[in-house]
Design an enzyme around this catalytic site. Structure first.
Site, PDB file in Angstrom:
ATOM      1  N   CYS A   2       0.844  -1.179   0.000  1.00  0.00           N
ATOM      2  CA  CYS A   2       0.000   0.000   0.000  1.00  0.00           C
ATOM      3  C   CYS A   2       0.887   1.239   0.000  1.00  0.00           C
ATOM      4  O   CYS A   2       1.897   1.289   0.691  1.00  0.00           O
ATOM      5  CB  CYS A   2      -0.951   0.091   1.185  1.00  0.00           C
ATOM      6  SG  CYS A   2      -2.129  -1.245   1.286  1.00  0.00           S
ATOM      7  N   ARG A  27       3.990  -0.491  -4.790  1.00  0.00           N
ATOM      8  CA  ARG A  27       3.671  -0.972  -3.440  1.00  0.00           C
ATOM      9  C   ARG A  27       2.326  -1.695  -3.373  1.00  0.00           C
ATOM     10  O   ARG A  27       1.977  -2.274  -2.341  1.00  0.00           O
ATOM     11  CB  ARG A  27       3.641   0.206  -2.462  1.00  0.00           C
ATOM     12  CG  ARG A  27       4.949   0.914  -2.319  1.00  0.00           C
ATOM     13  CD  ARG A  27       4.846   2.024  -1.318  1.00  0.00           C
ATOM     14  NE  ARG A  27       4.721   1.516   0.024  1.00  0.00           N
ATOM     15  CZ  ARG A  27       5.737   1.299   0.848  1.00  0.00           C
ATOM     16  NH1 ARG A  27       6.959   1.568   0.456  1.00  0.00           N
ATOM     17  NH2 ARG A  27       5.548   0.829   2.050  1.00  0.00           N
ATOM     18  N   TRP A  73      -2.872  -2.694  -1.728  1.00  0.00           N
ATOM     19  CA  TRP A  73      -2.617  -4.124  -1.888  1.00  0.00           C
ATOM     20  C   TRP A  73      -3.492  -4.808  -0.851  1.00  0.00           C
ATOM     21  O   TRP A  73      -3.268  -4.669   0.348  1.00  0.00           O
ATOM     22  CB  TRP A  73      -1.139  -4.434  -1.658  1.00  0.00           C
ATOM     23  CG  TRP A  73      -0.788  -5.860  -1.932  1.00  0.00           C
ATOM     24  CD1 TRP A  73      -0.473  -6.409  -3.138  1.00  0.00           C
ATOM     25  CD2 TRP A  73      -0.715  -6.932  -0.976  1.00  0.00           C
ATOM     26  NE1 TRP A  73      -0.211  -7.750  -2.993  1.00  0.00           N
ATOM     27  CE2 TRP A  73      -0.353  -8.094  -1.693  1.00  0.00           C
ATOM     28  CE3 TRP A  73      -0.918  -7.022   0.393  1.00  0.00           C
ATOM     29  CZ2 TRP A  73      -0.185  -9.327  -1.074  1.00  0.00           C
ATOM     30  CZ3 TRP A  73      -0.762  -8.252   1.013  1.00  0.00           C
ATOM     31  CH2 TRP A  73      -0.388  -9.391   0.277  1.00  0.00           C
ATOM     32  N   ASN A  98      -1.789   2.110   5.695  1.00  0.00           N
ATOM     33  CA  ASN A  98      -0.956   0.982   5.273  1.00  0.00           C
ATOM     34  C   ASN A  98      -0.645   0.183   6.525  1.00  0.00           C
ATOM     35  O   ASN A  98      -0.200   0.758   7.516  1.00  0.00           O
ATOM     36  CB  ASN A  98       0.332   1.514   4.627  1.00  0.00           C
ATOM     37  CG  ASN A  98       1.312   0.409   4.310  1.00  0.00           C
ATOM     38  OD1 ASN A  98       0.926  -0.744   4.137  1.00  0.00           O
ATOM     39  ND2 ASN A  98       2.586   0.761   4.228  1.00  0.00           N
ATOM     40  N   GLY A  99      -0.874  -1.132   6.476  1.00  0.00           N
ATOM     41  CA  GLY A  99      -0.607  -1.964   7.653  1.00  0.00           C
ATOM     42  C   GLY A  99      -1.800  -2.846   7.947  1.00  0.00           C
ATOM     43  O   GLY A  99      -2.708  -2.977   7.113  1.00  0.00           O
ATOM     44  N   GLU A 482      16.582 -18.901  -7.600  1.00  0.00           N
ATOM     45  CA  GLU A 482      16.239 -17.516  -7.929  1.00  0.00           C
ATOM     46  C   GLU A 482      15.684 -17.428  -9.361  1.00  0.00           C
ATOM     47  O   GLU A 482      14.722 -16.709  -9.629  1.00  0.00           O
ATOM     48  CB  GLU A 482      17.485 -16.624  -7.743  1.00  0.00           C
ATOM     49  CG  GLU A 482      17.386 -15.204  -8.267  1.00  0.00           C
ATOM     50  CD  GLU A 482      16.287 -14.361  -7.627  1.00  0.00           C
ATOM     51  OE1 GLU A 482      15.626 -14.817  -6.685  1.00  0.00           O
ATOM     52  OE2 GLU A 482      16.073 -13.235  -8.114  1.00  0.00           O
ATOM     53  N   LYS A 486      11.996 -16.027 -10.308  1.00  0.00           N
ATOM     54  CA  LYS A 486      11.766 -14.933 -11.271  1.00  0.00           C
ATOM     55  C   LYS A 486      10.752 -15.363 -12.309  1.00  0.00           C
ATOM     56  O   LYS A 486       9.826 -14.629 -12.630  1.00  0.00           O
ATOM     57  CB  LYS A 486      13.062 -14.541 -12.004  1.00  0.00           C
ATOM     58  CG  LYS A 486      14.092 -13.734 -11.281  1.00  0.00           C
ATOM     59  CD  LYS A 486      13.693 -12.343 -10.902  1.00  0.00           C
ATOM     60  CE  LYS A 486      13.027 -12.327  -9.575  1.00  0.00           C
ATOM     61  NZ  LYS A 486      13.803 -12.008  -8.414  1.00  0.00           N
ATOM     62  N   GLU A 489       7.115 -15.700 -10.782  1.00  0.00           N
ATOM     63  CA  GLU A 489       6.410 -14.508 -10.308  1.00  0.00           C
ATOM     64  C   GLU A 489       5.993 -13.561 -11.431  1.00  0.00           C
ATOM     65  O   GLU A 489       4.997 -12.874 -11.304  1.00  0.00           O
ATOM     66  CB  GLU A 489       7.180 -13.779  -9.208  1.00  0.00           C
ATOM     67  CG  GLU A 489       8.403 -13.047  -9.648  1.00  0.00           C
ATOM     68  CD  GLU A 489       9.145 -12.375  -8.491  1.00  0.00           C
ATOM     69  OE1 GLU A 489       8.487 -11.816  -7.614  1.00  0.00           O
ATOM     70  OE2 GLU A 489      10.382 -12.400  -8.507  1.00  0.00           O
ATOM     71  N   HIS A 505      15.692 -38.646  -7.291  1.00  0.00           N
ATOM     72  CA  HIS A 505      14.978 -38.958  -6.046  1.00  0.00           C
ATOM     73  C   HIS A 505      13.524 -38.499  -6.111  1.00  0.00           C
ATOM     74  O   HIS A 505      12.855 -38.388  -5.092  1.00  0.00           O
ATOM     75  CB  HIS A 505      15.699 -38.313  -4.861  1.00  0.00           C
ATOM     76  CG  HIS A 505      17.101 -38.829  -4.709  1.00  0.00           C
ATOM     77  ND1 HIS A 505      17.378 -40.090  -4.247  1.00  0.00           N
ATOM     78  CD2 HIS A 505      18.294 -38.274  -5.029  1.00  0.00           C
ATOM     79  CE1 HIS A 505      18.687 -40.287  -4.258  1.00  0.00           C
ATOM     80  NE2 HIS A 505      19.261 -39.197  -4.731  1.00  0.00           N
ATOM     81  N   LYS A 604       5.655  -4.859  -4.033  1.00  0.00           N
ATOM     82  CA  LYS A 604       7.000  -4.751  -3.486  1.00  0.00           C
ATOM     83  C   LYS A 604       6.892  -4.301  -2.030  1.00  0.00           C
ATOM     84  O   LYS A 604       5.913  -3.680  -1.650  1.00  0.00           O
ATOM     85  CB  LYS A 604       7.772  -3.715  -4.303  1.00  0.00           C
ATOM     86  CG  LYS A 604       9.236  -4.003  -4.318  1.00  0.00           C
ATOM     87  CD  LYS A 604       9.929  -3.397  -5.482  1.00  0.00           C
ATOM     88  CE  LYS A 604      11.384  -3.719  -5.436  1.00  0.00           C
ATOM     89  NZ  LYS A 604      11.701  -5.083  -5.890  1.00  0.00           N
TER      90      LYS A 604
HETATM   91  C1  F6R Z   1      11.149 -11.562  -5.627  1.00  0.00           C
HETATM   92  C2  F6R Z   1      11.078 -10.531  -4.613  1.00  0.00           C
HETATM   93  C3  F6R Z   1      10.685 -10.930  -3.241  1.00  0.00           C
HETATM   94  C4  F6R Z   1      11.518 -10.165  -2.213  1.00  0.00           C
HETATM   95  C5  F6R Z   1      11.007 -10.454  -0.800  1.00  0.00           C
HETATM   96  C6  F6R Z   1      11.867  -9.772   0.251  1.00  0.00           C
HETATM   97  O1  F6R Z   1      11.552 -11.041  -6.848  1.00  0.00           O
HETATM   98  O2  F6R Z   1      11.309  -9.387  -4.865  1.00  0.00           O
HETATM   99  O3  F6R Z   1      10.803 -12.303  -3.043  1.00  0.00           O
HETATM  100  O4  F6R Z   1      12.846 -10.529  -2.345  1.00  0.00           O
HETATM  101  O5  F6R Z   1       9.694 -10.010  -0.675  1.00  0.00           O
HETATM  102  O6  F6R Z   1      11.884  -8.404   0.086  1.00  0.00           O
HETATM  103  P1  F6R Z   1      13.010  -7.524   0.740  1.00  0.00           P
HETATM  104  O7  F6R Z   1      14.291  -7.902   0.099  1.00  0.00           O
HETATM  105  O8  F6R Z   1      12.619  -6.111   0.457  1.00  0.00           O
HETATM  106  O9  F6R Z   1      13.004  -7.844   2.200  1.00  0.00           O
END
Ligand code: F6R
Length: 609
Positions: A2, A27, A73, A98-99, A482, A486, A489, A505, A604
């Site tokens: 948010c 956000r 969000w 936000n929260g 990773e 990527k 997501e 396995h 994010k």
């Molecule tokens: C994936 C991604 C998330 C963040 C995770 C932690 O591409 O961005 O998995 O890595 O939410 O976020 P931070 O690093 O901000 O604590």
């Protein structure tokens, strides 16, 4: 999660709020809204992205000198216009949040009994009615907010306006970030300074429990005890265009291509000739690093994978045992602490709720030395840690983390090397080799990015696929993880990563022509082992996509596509091999037609549990 923006100015603030929301859309982006106070409170809300709010405001404009805005969000209540913020009470008080308010059910019941009618399914709506109720007694917005906060359990960043006090905006934070922007005869509030860069470079980062009463010419800050306090003013060096997309089609692509410069910036000032600055964490830190006997790393998502890579480095270069765990697990179990263990959190944003909670928990368990590896200097995580090791990736806007990850890897490699040297377990020659590899790293990354076209062609493989497997061995296993994260997501293709030796396995049962298998196969001591694992895939009709060095002699054939990435130094290869995997995910997402920068259901900075 948010985004909040607020402003009090002499000019019409609607355009400022809208521009701020656009810069905060990373956000959360499932609904958006804006309210202004004047003779009456007025608001506009939409389900969907900020662009829809902009369209609505073009059709039905608003004007006002005091206003608040929000991009959401969803946590409580589906994404919908009704659940979108600002929420309001009796047309008198409007609020964005936000929260998460944990005791919202009890508050909702009590407020309903007092006659308040709820129009949304959100936890937020209780706050606005609560403030309204106190306002009936105090007739003063600041004290009504301060009284209400005493009744709230949970996390919040709030911005509130009131019909009766149209030139005033009250904001408050606990557990969610909020920054006050200082203009000339105007004041702003936002979840993140980047939202306000077009209007100011001067900021105050509010502390836990702070409440601020803003007017055009004055902003008074009160701490959690209600005492008037002064907070330090920071001048941001970020330019407004640092968070713009420029010529790139997506932020993610821009951020992938920024990696050479982000890594160079992160390296700057940390090398001294053929050595790494032993006081890597700041003055006096060499003493600490000399004495640590173990490392506990805690993080989430991509940052957790950076921690996994670091565990290989810390154990091989520094001979220090290292345990890595996701924050949401660590915080709810009973880990054993020891005072000579360095407790490291890793986070791009420094706001991730689980990581922050894990850090606070670790302190209570007796982890006496805490270090955060973070990309945001003013973040809660940095402030709550004894030491900080900053990545200088610059703002990362794309929801999928890219340059934050590779810069995290870089500082973790620096840290592992420094600990190894300080504890006498790593030779000076080995340190020199590492430093030389690091000096070349930005250039090597540029070379990696030259594979873009080849990777774009490879991504066609995913056009009709729903699943993928990623394989790696050793330190490249977390890189495979990773790569899988990527891909899933941003393209919504289900992807899993396995250490290649685990195939037989279980996961080998999944292999058929519909399951592309992506292998991270650098020319290291495990390559021959990996090749045998890949034979197992090939023998079962699987389609192999292999990223490898030119020395690996893995020929392409009908079911095998090899991308030779050029010679790569072993120590930096986890960083370098990440780049083509990022490009692969990006290009696959383009083919699938998804929203690359704002993938569904994600946001994010995960500031809620
Ligand atoms: C994936 C991604 C998330 C963040 C995770 C932690 O591409 O961005 O998995 O890595 O939410 O976020 P931070 O690093 O901000 O604590």
């Amino acid at each position: 999660m948010c985004g909040i923006v607020g402003a009090v100015a002499e000019r019409n603030v609607v355009a400022i709020l809208l521009a701020g929301l656009q810069r905060l859309a990373y956000r959360g982006y499932d609904s958006a809204g804006l309210a202004v106070s004047g003779e009456a409170l007025e608001r506009r809300r939409v389900e969907g992205k900020v662009e829809r709010l902009a369209e609505l405001l073009a059709e039905r404009p608003l004007r006002g000198q005091t206003g608040i805005a929000h991009t959401r969000w969803a946590t409580h209540g589906v994404p919908s216009k009704n659940n979108a913020h600002p929420h309001w009470s009796e047309g008198d008080i409007a609020l964005v949040h936000n929260g998460i308010i944990e005791n919202h059910e009890a508050l909702r019941q009590s407020l309903s009994e007092q006659g308040y009618v709820f129009n949304s399914d959100t936890d937020t709506e209780v706050i606005v009615h609560l403030i309204h109720r106190y306002y009936q007694q105090t007739q003063d917005l600041l004290s009504a907010v301060q009284e209400s906060l005493k009744d709230l359990e949970g996390a919040y960043a709030l911005a509130i306006i009131c019909r009766q006090e149209p030139e005033r905006l009250i904001a408050a934070r606990r557990g969610s970030p909020l920054v006050l922007g200082l203009g000339i005869d105007e004041h702003f509030i936002a979840s993140d300074a980047s939202a306000l860069l077009p209007v100011t470079q001067r900021f105050i980062y509010l502390e836990e429990g702070d409440v601020v009463a803003m007017q055009r010419q004055q902003a008074d800050i009160y701490d959690a005890d209600g005492k008037r306090v002064e907070r330090e003013v920071h001048t941001s060096e970020l330019q407004a265009d640092a968070v713009e997309r420029g010529e790139y089609r997506h932020y993610m692509l821009k951020e992938i291509f920024e990696q050479p410069s982000a890594l160079a910036a992160t390296l700057e000032g940390r090398l001294q000739g053929q050595c790494i600055d032993p006081d890597l964490l700041g003055e006096g830190s060499a003493e600490l690093l000399k004495g640590i006997k173990a490392v506990q790393i805690v993080a989430c998502g991509t940052s957790y994978y950076a921690g996994l890579v670091a565990s290989y480095w810390l154990e091989s270069l520094a001979h220090i045992p290292c345990h890595v765990e996701v924050a949401s697990e660590f915080r709810y179990r009973e880990p054993l602490a020891s005072p000579d263990t360095l407790f490291i959190t890793i986070s791009q944003s420094g706001e991730t709720a689980d990581t922050l909670a894990a850090l606070e928990y670790a302190k209570t368990l007796g982890f006496d030395n805490t270090l955060s590896i973070c990309n945001v200097a003013e973040s809660a995580l940095v402030r709550a840690s004894d030491w900080a090791l900053m990545t200088h990736a610059g703002p990362e806007i794309g929801v999928a983390s890219t340059k934050a990850f590779t810069t995290q890897l870089l500082v973790l490699l620096l840290l592992s090397t420094v600990v190894g040297r300080l504890q006498g377990r790593l030779s000076a020659d080995k340190e020199t080799d590492i430093v030389q590899a690091l000096r070349k790293l930005p250039h090597d990354c540029e070379r990696m990015l030259e594979q873009h076209q080849a990777v774009t062609e490879l991504a066609q493989t995913f056009a009709d696929k729903q699943n993928a497997l990623f394989l790696g061995r050793g330190v490249h296993y977390p890189i495979a993880k990773e790569g899988a994260l990527k891909l899933k997501e941003i393209s919504y293709i289900h992807a899993e990563a396995y250490p290649a030796g685990e195939l037989k396995h279980g996961p080998l049962a999944l292999i058929d022509a519909d399951m592309p298998v992506v292998a991270v196969a650098p020319n290291d001591h495990l390559q021959e082992k990996l090749k045998s694992n890949l034979q197992e895939v090939q023998a079962r009709g699987g389609q192999l996509l292999i990223f490898t060095d030119h020395k690996a002699s893995m020929p392409s054939s009908d079911y095998v596509t090899v991308i030779e990435v050029g010679a790569v130094n072993n120590i930096s290869s986890p960083i370098l091999y990440t780049l083509p995997l990022q490009l692969l995910a990006y290009e696959a997402a383009l083919i699938k037609g998804t929203d690359v920068d704002q993938p569904r259901n994600l946001a994010k900075a995960v500031t809620v549990e």
